[in-house]
Scaffold this active site. Structure first.
Site, short mmCIF file in Angstrom:
data_model
loop_
_atom_site.label_atom_id
_atom_site.label_comp_id
_atom_site.label_asym_id
_atom_site.label_seq_id
_atom_site.Cartn_x
_atom_site.Cartn_y
_atom_site.Cartn_z
CG HIS A 275 -9.53 7.18 3.13
ND1 HIS A 275 -8.63 8.06 2.61
CD2 HIS A 275 -8.98 5.94 2.93
CE1 HIS A 275 -7.57 7.39 2.16
NE2 HIS A 275 -7.76 6.10 2.32
CD GLU B 148 -7.93 1.92 2.25
OE1 GLU B 148 -6.99 1.13 2.47
OE2 GLU B 148 -7.90 3.11 2.58
CD GLU C 266 -6.13 2.73 -0.71
OE1 GLU C 266 -5.09 2.21 -0.30
OE2 GLU C 266 -6.70 3.69 -0.16
CG ASP D 126 -4.29 5.61 -0.08
OD1 ASP D 126 -3.55 4.62 -0.12
OD2 ASP D 126 -5.09 5.85 0.84
CG HIS E 272 -7.32 8.46 6.42
ND1 HIS E 272 -5.97 8.27 6.49
CD2 HIS E 272 -7.82 7.32 5.90
CE1 HIS E 272 -5.67 7.05 6.04
NE2 HIS E 272 -6.78 6.45 5.67
CG ASP F 206 -2.01 1.00 1.20
OD1 ASP F 206 -1.89 2.00 0.46
OD2 ASP F 206 -3.01 0.82 1.94
MN MN Z 1 -3.75 2.90 1.12
MN MN Z 2 -6.42 4.53 1.81
#
Ligand code: MN
Ligand code: MN
Length: 296
Positions: free
Chosen positions: A158, A191, A280, A97, A166, A86
């Site tokens: 998010h 995600e 994600e 992200d 976030h 990630d």
């Molecule tokens: Mn992530």
């Molecule tokens: Mn994330």
């Protein structure tokens, strides 16, 4: 809505994040060190003109998220590991992200790995202006159950805002019934995490990732210099000592944690010891549909 200049930055950060994800996943092989993969991923992001939106997370098996190796971590991938990479790049505060999962050398967990990917891709087909969070959660939950697994219900997608990883709304991975809507102009990370365990995570050990919890003046000038470096390099984003280009960063991270300036993140561990997969993407909600910014 973002201006075309802002959108260009979001797309560039997203593309670099996606390329770093693919690079990281390609390096996850038996015997490779977690440390080397994290360094390669973060090096790629920095070499392509971006900053780190957070340290490269490399979480294995029942650990769902929030582990990054330290510079002295000798751990190597083993056959059978289910590894989540990630990673995130930022450009002028605009973030990509993204995450993917690799199974090392075996095919025991192919269905599990595919379950989180399919759930995410299902959401990708309809996310857009006016879609409710409940609809997204229901789609994730149904997709995973059809595949014979359960979503981790206390891990959410998010919203992302400039310099805020976030921000605002959390996107559930189960049918929460929420009627809150995704709106045009938003940046949203989706995600889903799939597991063969109980479907929720508890806090585990410290995973070496920290953030600034309380900014204050420090009496030790060297510690203050470190804090100033961190603010300049990582802004408000999570970071780790390994990613700091500052002498004795490990020592200063510990000092600042003791002083309450930095707070640590715990690893997130599947409650029943289940194996976890995650996929994600970051989306920009461009009118009625969502554009994947992090390389589909
Ligand atoms: Mn992530
Ligand atoms: Mn994330």
């Amino acid at each position: 809505m973002l201006s075309s200049e802002e959108l260009e930055k979001l797309r560039r950060a997203g593309r670099v994040s996606g390329e770093a994800r693919e690079l990281g996943m390609s390096l996850v092989v038996e015997g490779a060190k977690l440390y080397d993969v994290a360094q390669e991923v973060e090096g790629y992001i920095r070499d392509h003109g971006c900053g780190l939106a957070f340290p490269c997370n490399i979480s294995r098996n029942e650990i769902a998220a929030h582990y990054t190796p330290t510079s002295t971590d000798e751990t190597r991938f083993e056959v059978g590991d289910v590894v989540k990479i990630d990673c995130g790049a930022e450009l002028d505060g605009y973030v990509g992200d993204t995450a993917g999962t690799v199974e090392v050398g075996t095919k025991r967990y192919t269905a599990l790995v595919e379950a989180s990917k399919r759930a995410r891709n299902t959401v990708a087909e309809f996310i857009g202006d006016g879609v409710t969070l409940g609809e997204i959660g229901r789609a994730v939950e149904m997709s995973m159950k059809r595949d014979g697994f359960v979503p981790i219900e206390n891990l959410c997608g998010h919203q992302i805002e400039r310099y805020n990883l976030h921000a605002g709304m959390s996107v559930p991975s189960y049918d929460s019934g929420s009627t809150e809507v995704i709106k045009a102009g938003m940046t949203v990370a989706i995600e889903p995490f799939a597991t063969d365990g109980r479907g929720y995570v508890n806090n585990g050990k410290f995973g070496n990732i920290v953030r600034i919890a309380r900014d204050k003046k420090l009496s030790d000038p060297k510690a203050q210099e470190f804090l100033d470096y961190v603010k300049g390099e990582f802004h408000e984003f999570p970071f780790c000592a390994r990613s700091c280009q500052f002498p004795d960063a490990e020592k200063y991270v510990k000092t600042l944690m003791r002083h309450g300036v930095l707070a640590g993140y715990a690893t997130l561990v599947e409650a029943g010891g289940g194996i976890v997969s995650q996929h994600e993407y970051t989306f920009y909600i461009d009118g009625h549909r969502g554009e994947v910014t992090t390389l589909p």
